[in-house]
Write a protein that holds these residues in place. Sequence first.
Motif, PDB file in Angstrom:
ATOM      1  N   GLY A  48     107.405  57.671  93.205  1.00 45.66           N
ATOM      2  CA  GLY A  48     108.692  57.954  92.588  1.00 45.66           C
ATOM      3  C   GLY A  48     109.823  57.382  93.410  1.00 45.66           C
ATOM      4  O   GLY A  48     109.669  57.071  94.594  1.00 45.66           O
TER       5      GLY A  48
ATOM      6  N   TYR B 271     109.062  61.777  79.735  1.00 45.54           N
ATOM      7  CA  TYR B 271     109.402  60.605  80.523  1.00 45.54           C
ATOM      8  C   TYR B 271     109.321  60.913  82.008  1.00 45.54           C
ATOM      9  O   TYR B 271     109.222  62.049  82.420  1.00 45.54           O
ATOM     10  N   GLY B 272     109.417  59.911  82.827  1.00 46.78           N
ATOM     11  CA  GLY B 272     109.333  60.088  84.264  1.00 46.78           C
ATOM     12  C   GLY B 272     110.658  60.450  84.927  1.00 46.78           C
ATOM     13  O   GLY B 272     110.718  60.609  86.143  1.00 46.78           O
ATOM     14  N   TRP B 273     111.747  60.574  84.148  1.00 48.86           N
ATOM     15  CA  TRP B 273     113.050  60.886  84.725  1.00 48.86           C
ATOM     16  C   TRP B 273     113.089  62.328  85.216  1.00 48.86           C
ATOM     17  O   TRP B 273     112.534  63.219  84.587  1.00 48.86           O
TER      18      TRP B 273
ATOM     19  N   HIS C   7     111.742  67.741  85.456  1.00 46.73           N
ATOM     20  CA  HIS C   7     111.501  66.513  84.692  1.00 46.73           C
ATOM     21  C   HIS C   7     112.058  66.663  83.282  1.00 46.73           C
ATOM     22  O   HIS C   7     112.084  67.759  82.726  1.00 46.73           O
TER      23      HIS C   7
ATOM     24  N   TYR D  47     113.130  58.660  89.098  1.00 41.56           N
ATOM     25  CA  TYR D  47     112.100  58.311  88.135  1.00 41.56           C
ATOM     26  C   TYR D  47     110.747  58.316  88.844  1.00 41.56           C
ATOM     27  O   TYR D  47     110.590  57.696  89.898  1.00 41.56           O
ATOM     28  N   ASP D  48     109.779  59.049  88.263  1.00 43.63           N
ATOM     29  CA  ASP D  48     108.404  59.039  88.755  1.00 43.63           C
ATOM     30  C   ASP D  48     107.605  58.030  87.927  1.00 43.63           C
ATOM     31  O   ASP D  48     107.457  58.189  86.719  1.00 43.63           O
ATOM     32  N   PHE D  49     107.125  56.985  88.571  1.00 37.53           N
ATOM     33  CA  PHE D  49     106.338  55.964  87.887  1.00 37.53           C
ATOM     34  C   PHE D  49     104.957  56.487  87.505  1.00 37.53           C
ATOM     35  O   PHE D  49     104.420  56.133  86.469  1.00 37.53           O
ATOM     36  N   ASN D  50     104.386  57.310  88.353  1.00 35.96           N
ATOM     37  CA  ASN D  50     103.113  57.982  88.086  1.00 35.96           C
ATOM     38  C   ASN D  50     103.048  59.204  88.997  1.00 35.96           C
ATOM     39  O   ASN D  50     104.042  59.557  89.623  1.00 35.96           O
ATOM     40  N   GLN D  51     101.876  59.851  89.084  1.00 36.11           N
ATOM     41  CA  GLN D  51     101.785  61.071  89.883  1.00 36.11           C
ATOM     42  C   GLN D  51     101.892  60.825  91.388  1.00 36.11           C
ATOM     43  O   GLN D  51     102.061  61.752  92.164  1.00 36.11           O
TER      44      GLN D  51
END
Length: 131
Positions: free
Chosen positions: A98, A46-48, A42, A91-95
């Motif tokens: 993605g 950020y989620g990238w 990561h 990209y992970d939007f949350n845990q």
Amino acid sequence: MWIWVVAGTNYSLVPSIGGPYDPVRISARTNGEILGGTFKEHFGDYGWFFSSRAGWFHSQTNEHFHDTLGALSGTASATGNGFYVGAGVGYDFNQHLGISLNYDNYQSEAPGIWKGHFGTSIYGGTLEYRF
């Protein structure tokens, strides 16, 4: 993990077998098992992320060939060991959720079939839900 890979179809002329007026059509289909590892990094807060994967690819290849006049036809099968590599960005939007865009390349060995090996490139996307 089981993966299905279409290794390619070649409908171009093969003059050494059928000649320029009777092209030989060759198709090969490969599937097999993979065993390997994945790396995911990561960027900052950020989620990238960037992901890469590589490993062993045990393939089973089936080939069919025929000419356009119907005078020549046949099949062949082979198994072999090859490898696969791949990379992706996402990209992970949350845990739990993605999304990513990926490129993978599978190199299969098929002794006795055409040139003995096939390479397949796959571009794809992944929507991942994690529990």
